[in-house]
Design a protein around this motif. Structure first.
Motif, PDB file in Angstrom:
ATOM      1  N   ILE A 127       0.916  -1.118  -0.091  1.00  0.00           N
ATOM      2  CA  ILE A 127      -0.067   0.160  -0.067  1.00  0.00           C
ATOM      3  C   ILE A 127       1.151   1.356  -0.023  1.00  0.00           C
ATOM      4  O   ILE A 127       0.615   2.200  -0.678  1.00  0.00           O
ATOM      5  N   ILE A 144       0.893   4.296  -2.755  1.00  0.00           N
ATOM      6  CA  ILE A 144       0.480   5.655  -2.547  1.00  0.00           C
ATOM      7  C   ILE A 144       1.833   6.397  -3.031  1.00  0.00           C
ATOM      8  O   ILE A 144       1.640   7.600  -3.611  1.00  0.00           O
ATOM      9  N   SER A 204       1.741   7.830  -6.490  1.00  0.00           N
ATOM     10  CA  SER A 204       0.985   9.177  -6.744  1.00  0.00           C
ATOM     11  C   SER A 204       1.943  10.263  -6.160  1.00  0.00           C
ATOM     12  O   SER A 204       1.825  11.410  -6.743  1.00  0.00           O
ATOM     13  N   LEU A 205       2.417  10.077  -4.966  1.00  0.00           N
ATOM     14  CA  LEU A 205       2.867  11.295  -4.348  1.00  0.00           C
ATOM     15  C   LEU A 205       4.288  11.621  -5.028  1.00  0.00           C
ATOM     16  O   LEU A 205       4.382  12.900  -5.260  1.00  0.00           O
ATOM     17  N   TYR A 218      -6.735   4.888 -10.132  1.00  0.00           N
ATOM     18  CA  TYR A 218      -5.827   5.896 -10.678  1.00  0.00           C
ATOM     19  C   TYR A 218      -6.471   6.236 -12.274  1.00  0.00           C
ATOM     20  O   TYR A 218      -6.135   7.045 -12.756  1.00  0.00           O
ATOM     21  N   THR A 233      -8.937   4.449  -0.395  1.00  0.00           N
ATOM     22  CA  THR A 233      -7.597   4.802  -0.662  1.00  0.00           C
ATOM     23  C   THR A 233      -7.338   6.421  -0.581  1.00  0.00           C
ATOM     24  O   THR A 233      -6.401   6.840   0.079  1.00  0.00           O
ATOM     25  N   ILE A 247      -6.368   7.143   2.949  1.00  0.00           N
ATOM     26  CA  ILE A 247      -4.978   6.976   3.244  1.00  0.00           C
ATOM     27  C   ILE A 247      -4.230   8.145   2.584  1.00  0.00           C
ATOM     28  O   ILE A 247      -3.093   8.834   2.999  1.00  0.00           O
ATOM     29  N   GLN A 248      -4.554   8.454   1.330  1.00  0.00           N
ATOM     30  CA  GLN A 248      -3.906   9.419   0.614  1.00  0.00           C
ATOM     31  C   GLN A 248      -3.699  10.860   1.217  1.00  0.00           C
ATOM     32  O   GLN A 248      -3.150  11.574   1.433  1.00  0.00           O
ATOM     33  N   PHE A 282      -1.390  10.849   3.862  1.00  0.00           N
ATOM     34  CA  PHE A 282       0.055  11.262   3.406  1.00  0.00           C
ATOM     35  C   PHE A 282       0.068  12.465   2.796  1.00  0.00           C
ATOM     36  O   PHE A 282       1.178  13.165   2.629  1.00  0.00           O
ATOM     37  N   SER A 283      -0.704  13.271   2.519  1.00  0.00           N
ATOM     38  CA  SER A 283      -0.595  14.388   1.653  1.00  0.00           C
ATOM     39  C   SER A 283      -0.277  15.598   2.421  1.00  0.00           C
ATOM     40  O   SER A 283       0.251  16.681   1.736  1.00  0.00           O
ATOM     41  N   GLY A 333      -4.004  13.277  -4.770  1.00  0.00           N
ATOM     42  CA  GLY A 333      -3.242  12.074  -5.585  1.00  0.00           C
ATOM     43  C   GLY A 333      -3.355  12.500  -7.017  1.00  0.00           C
ATOM     44  O   GLY A 333      -3.991  13.476  -7.205  1.00  0.00           O
TER      45      GLY A 333
END
Lengths: 172, 294
Positions: free
Chosen positions: A11, A15, A18-19, A71, B45, B48-49, B52-53, B125
């Motif tokens: 996971i 992620i 994308s980051l 995505y 998701t 979760i993103q 992190f963002s 994302g």
């Protein structure tokens, strides 16, 4: 606890792709070149080659589906490509010796295969109309360079993680 | 025996290709809404993103600040030179606005094509494979975002539209994506304004293609292109970019203008989803009216 660590790792890389795209301003290189991170593919390959083959393929299937849904919104392309390429790579490894350099080269070849496959499919369903020479120069070569850099940094740690996992599977 | 195994594999491959084609066909349809499992996966998701963002935008902010510091001096100089003109412009705008409001009141016209209400959102994302040019933002149906709304970058230029929405996240399709349904009715501003539609993106030259402009239109370079509001969903007057070049189309009946987009499609952190205030009349109502006239 160990059991959940591996999906978490996947996971994280999912992620991270994308980051990475979001954080990296394209001007840092040259905005004409398109760099596509394929970190997830590399991790799936290392899982298939060093960890457990069948589990690696299942991870490919699950994260391929997740990649498509989240995505691209076109289900099928990565769902098909991730396991297929992991399977081809695992077949190739039967002939070759499992040396970290060989595995890295195979990963790079797999990324080329993935890029080509995804390009062809997107061309077919009219998501892109980029011609082949433009695709080579603008996308494929920069993408390979980026992913080679990733492999150089992460190959050894990934190998360690998955070899440990394979050993723990054998113990059980 | 090995022959048998080979066949099994072949059948598996063929079956998976059939499934692949079916799935792609299913997802390529014009979909009003994503299926429930898809929405759930995207929201999960997205959560979760979201986590992190925040650190990601912080790290990026630090680097950007350093970059900004490097050219502070030249920037300051330029801004100072612009400052003189600003006061006059501001008073002009104020006056025009007031006049406009008064005239509107006289005409008793309350709705305007250019009125909109913005919804702020953060990008959490982005599609990593770079074929589809999709962004994921942290606002969804709960915040009032609907499909096909216009999306504007932080500097005010239009960057795309909402492709699909989930409860808590939505997906944005950028103008640079190649999608024949991605069309925007646009207007070239000038003494005479000309209308056309934005219908694609030239990847090599990094310019938007503004098609269907009348062949006799006289278009100069550096003219501003804005949305016309005639498409029904986007409000009027959102800036798109500036004209770089024009050329006649293949049959010589129309012209195509190449527009340099004002927004940067690579470096997007915060966006604004634009909801038009003036409602679009129902299509069925319009059809009914026409029939009555006939």
């Amino acid at each position: 606890m160990r059991k959940y660590l591996l999906p978490l790792l996947f996971i994280l890389f999912f992620i991270l792709e994308s980051l990475f795209v979001q954080t990296l301003p394209a001007e840092v290189f040259n905005s004409e070149r398109i760099l596509a991170p394929r970190f997830l593919m590399i991790v799936i390959l290392f899982m298939t080659l060093y960890g457990h083959r069948d589990q690696g393929l299942i991870y490919g299937l699950v994260f391929g589906l997740l990649f498509d849904v989240v995505y691209t919104e076109i289900i099928g392309i990565y769902l098909f490509m991730f396991p297929l390429i992991a399977y081809i790579a695992s077949k190739l490894m039967r002939i070759l010796q499992s040396n970290i350099v060989v595995v890295s080269v195979i990963s790079i070849l797999s990324i080329v295969l993935l890029e080509l496959g995804v390009y062809e499919m997107n061309y077919l369903i009219n998501v892109t109309n980029m011609d082949f020479s433009l695709f080579l120069n603008q996308r494929l070569f920069p993408t390979i360079v980026l992913n080679v850099a990733f492999i150089i940094i992460f190959a050894y740690p990934l190998k360690r993680i998955f070899e440990k996992y394979a050993a723990s599977l054998r113990e059980d | 025996m090995p022959q048998f195994f080979l066949n099994k594999r072949l059948i598996l491959l063929l079956v998976s290709i059939i499934i692949l084609v079916a799935l792609i066909g299913f997802s390529l349809r014009e979909r009003e809404e994503l299926t429930v499992p898809e929405q759930f996966l995207k929201d999960a998701t997205g959560w979760i993103q979201n986590v992190f963002s925040k650190p990601q935008s912080y790290v990026k902010g630090v680097f950007e600040n350093i970059k900004d510091l490097q050219n502070t001096y030249s920037e300051n100089k330029e801004l100072k030179s612009r400052l003189d003109g600003l006061a006059k412009l501001e008073s002009d705008v104020q006056q025009l606005k007031k006049e406009n409001d008064e005239l509107r009141e006289i005409l008793d016209k309350k709705d305007s094509l250019s009125a909109y209400s913005p919804i702020q959102a953060t990008v959490i994302g982005r599609n990593p494979d770079r074929w589809h040019e999709l962004l994921i933002i942290n606002k969804g149906k709960v915040n009032g975002i609907e499909q096909n709304m216009a999306v504007v970058s932080s500097n005010g230029f239009i960057i795309g539209k909402v492709k699909s929405t989930q409860q808590f996240t939505s997906t944005i399709q950028l103008l640079t994506a190649m999608d024949p349904t991605n069309r925007i009715s646009a207007e070239i501003q000038g003494t005479d304004s000309y209308f056309g539609t934005i219908e694609g993106y030239d990847v090599e030259r990094e310019l938007l293609e503004l098609k269907r402009i009348p062949y006799d239109a006289k278009i100069q370079k550096e003219q501003t292109v804005v949305t016309s509001g005639l498409g029904g969903i986007f409000p009027k007057g959102l800036p798109i970019g500036k004209v770089v070049d024009t050329e006649p189309d293949e049959f010589g009946l129309n012209q195509t203008a190449y527009v340099k987009p004002g927004a940067n499609f690579y470096d997007i952190q915060n966006v604004m989803v634009v909801k038009r205030d003036m409602m679009q009349p129902n299509l069925s109502d319009m059809v009914d009216d026409e029939e009555e006239e006939l």
